[in-house]
Design an enzyme around this catalytic site. Structure first.
Site, PDB file in Angstrom:
ATOM      1  N   HIS A 299       0.859  -1.187   0.000  1.00 46.68           N
ATOM      2  CA  HIS A 299       0.000   0.000   0.000  1.00 46.68           C
ATOM      3  C   HIS A 299       0.891   1.231   0.000  1.00 46.68           C
ATOM      4  CE1 HIS A 299      -3.008   2.941   0.769  1.00 46.68           C
ATOM      5  NE2 HIS A 299      -2.641   3.164   2.008  1.00 46.68           N
TER       6      HIS A 299
ATOM      7  N   HIS B 262       0.858   5.804  -1.007  1.00 45.89           N
ATOM      8  CA  HIS B 262       0.134   6.999  -1.447  1.00 45.89           C
ATOM      9  C   HIS B 262       0.903   7.621  -2.616  1.00 45.89           C
ATOM     10  CE1 HIS B 262      -2.783   7.761   2.057  1.00 45.89           C
ATOM     11  NE2 HIS B 262      -2.281   6.567   2.229  1.00 45.89           N
TER      12      HIS B 262
ATOM     13  N   ASP C 236       1.564  -4.921 -20.317  1.00 39.77           N
ATOM     14  CA  ASP C 236       2.616  -5.851 -19.902  1.00 39.77           C
ATOM     15  C   ASP C 236       2.387  -6.366 -18.480  1.00 39.77           C
ATOM     16  OD1 ASP C 236       4.187  -5.887 -22.216  1.00 39.77           O
ATOM     17  OD2 ASP C 236       5.404  -4.184 -21.594  1.00 39.77           O
TER      18      ASP C 236
ATOM     19  N   HIS D   3      -8.749   7.443  -1.624  1.00 39.28           N
ATOM     20  CA  HIS D   3      -7.647   7.010  -0.780  1.00 39.28           C
ATOM     21  C   HIS D   3      -6.379   6.792  -1.615  1.00 39.28           C
ATOM     22  CE1 HIS D   3      -6.419   4.282   2.858  1.00 39.28           C
ATOM     23  NE2 HIS D   3      -5.405   4.905   2.337  1.00 39.28           N
TER      24      HIS D   3
ATOM     25  N   TYR E 248       9.217 -13.161 -22.802  1.00 42.23           N
ATOM     26  CA  TYR E 248      10.020 -12.034 -22.345  1.00 42.23           C
ATOM     27  C   TYR E 248      10.934 -12.520 -21.224  1.00 42.23           C
ATOM     28  CZ  TYR E 248      11.191  -7.419 -20.449  1.00 42.23           C
ATOM     29  OH  TYR E 248      11.854  -6.295 -20.007  1.00 42.23           O
TER      30      TYR E 248
END
Lengths: 232, 232, 232, 232
Positions: free
Chosen positions: C94, C96, C119, C170, C228
């Site tokens: 998480h 910001h 991708d 948020h 890849y």
């Protein structure tokens, strides 16, 4: 084989993170040996801080690996095709640099709005057509090269005068007489895309430069009458 | 000759990359010796990390090289003309800093929208007229100087009160009593261009500051009643 | 207990400031031990430059602290709920990060506008519904997890194919098979949000990529036919 | 006198360039000793890399210098007035950080668009009225303080719950219980201004958070029921 070219290609690849042109492994540089009809390219998906000159991969103009202990960049068939079709280029760079990608995603040519652009690109940097479903589902990376070449042919642009393209929905490829010049051009492309973005947000008027300013600035730096920089 | 001035000009040039005002070699600083009617300027197209004080070039006010082993900046005739016409300036800076270039490419004056601007520039920073085809095709760099001078004359702006210009389709020139102040002004120009861009995107209302705020902030830092900073 | 996992979680947390994904303490990484049904997470509000592996906190799938001398991240109940409901994920991040937050605050899905997005994310990254007053006032952090799960169920999105969400008002949560992949995905999210923002400002046309391009790029990097990178 | 406070104020000033909140000398931090009714502030116009703790200036609540060998910040009367009128604040920060300045120049409150904002600011950060001609021409810096106080009184905002203001046409002031918290708040202000700018460009809809989300996030970090971070 091609040890000095491997070292050179390694060094040019290492300039990409220094010039803030890549996130993670999203970029690659190659350089060609025209005599041997071979080129050297970065391996696929290897982090820049783990890369060594010895990791570079040697390929032929069909994109086959000739030497190397790692897989070459997944974009290798695009590089191979461009070396075939653009006979004067010595190096190619692909990145996902964010300002250039933004124009590629918007499907917009990068217009020539000032001398910073004109010093390097003799006109707008074209956005390609989108690849078709068929072009994507078979030989995707080679077809990317084909679409690039077609873009320059259709718009009658000399790839040495405008040494970059925006592949629609994807991102930039740049090239040059050498890989060092290709890296330079990739950085200029990113900077002028940033400038053009902000210019277009300030004014939606067409503020493209006139042909005579394009001539002046491009030929101040290129060709026999260039007077920018030092005599070689 | 002018060894200490060369060292000083070298040092002021080296501030440009530190202040994030240049990409590659796209910038130059000069400083003048008014007694000798000579100025010292960066050589053309030399990378900042290879530059030495000894590489600086001495020129006269016609832009002729008086001493130096390298070609001077291609913008030398612009500097020379400005030293002729703006008799109080001691140093000149040219860059392609991206926010200032964006306004130059949009053909917009940089409006005075706040005290950050007013502390340094006593009013909007003007964008010049575009050079004509004739002005570009002969004596381009000198004509750039002529267009700058004309911009200040036509708008009746004192170049010491607004020590910068946006050359349309090109980019900023800044100047000052010394080269150090010119570099300072070039950085302020870039920062206030960034702030003005975002302000104009937030509100298209005219949010130019009133004359009395311009007076207050400009004269808080300049002239006999200035009280910002320390007594010299 | 779980000493090597603590060290790993510490290292993955320390990548957040290096990748410019956090300001101050605004981010956290956790990783799970599926056999023990426990996960390790950053402590709450501890500065990155003071963090040590020993500060990491061990929690169970109800969000209770099992071991640790510090309070766990205040977002711990969100992590716990996601480990319960998304059984294939090994790590959660998480942050910001500002571009992803901008879309979360605007209440907009992050559209798939190019190959950089495709991708990593097999379609748009969804924005969640806003939490209701009731959901906010009781068990807020657990309810954040419930809203995330509901977002994926309602839109019939596989959380392993689109390993991130924008929690409305948020910011982003990202996850992956490992915490290292979750951090990678959190960075990709930030970069593609930046690109998408600029694309949308250049053109308000829908420039979402077609399904076949999404297929091509996503499966070039994921699943049994991926080509890849290097073979493991 | 106040040697330890001088050292502390010096350290808090030095955080401003590290947090990318200042260009050149455009910022200052002060901290107060409430018992002695004195505060310590940065000297005016001194470069950060030349600053020492001993250069700090001690002033009284009228803005008079009590001790110091340099002139105090030109904004000293603003600080002095705020210490008089906001009795709970321990430190004040003024910067020209560019995102916050952009809202100040646009004359717009910084709206509360997400939890990043709500974690620190319990509602919009107000923009002040413009100072009148009379307020600017006499006691300008003190009047800046008066206008700030009036802004909070008129809008019935508690300066401890919203510890920052945007002075119209100028820029931000932030404060807090301590100078360290004031610097923290100044950085949060800049980050949430950046996020709000991009949110507003993506959607002109009012995406302000509801009161209950503001309550949740603000009181998660502040007051007796706060549960973010570690117990002191």
């Amino acid at each position: 084989m091609l040890e000095s070219l491997k070292k050179y290609v390694y060094e040019q690849n290492m300039r990409l993170p220094k010039l803030n042109l890549v996130t993670f492994t999203w970029g690659n540089v190659s350089a060609v040996d025209r005599d041997k009809q071979l080129f050297v390219i970065k391996p696929s998906g290897v982090a820049y801080d783990e890369l060594t000159p010895d990791d570079m991969v040697v390929c032929d103009f069909e994109g086959n690996v000739v030497e190397g202990h790692l897989n070459p960049s997944s974009d290798t068939p695009t590089h191979a095709y461009l070396y075939q079709k653009f006979p004067k280029i010595g190096g190619i760079v692909h990145t996902h640099s964010p300002w250039a990608v933004s124009f590629a995603q918007a499907g917009m040519d990068l217009p020539a709005l000032g001398t910073t652009h004109a010093d390097t690109f003799y006109g707008p940097v074209p956005v390609s057509e989108a690849l078709t479903k068929e072009e994507i589902e078979s030989d995707y990376e080679k077809n990317t090269g084909i679409v690039i070449e077609r873009t320059f042919k259709d718009h009658q642009i000399d790839p040495m005068a405008v040494p970059a393209v925006l592949v629609r929905q994807h991102g930039p490829f740049a090239w040059g007489e050498t890989a060092a010049k290709a890296v330079y051009n990739a950085k200029v492309l990113e900077v002028v895309a940033q400038m053009a973005y902000h210019t277009l947000q300030l004014t939606r008027n067409d503020s493209s430069v006139p042909q005579y300013l394009l001539d002046k600035h491009y030929y101040r730096k290129h060709g026999k009458d260039a007077y920018y920089g030092q005599k070689k």
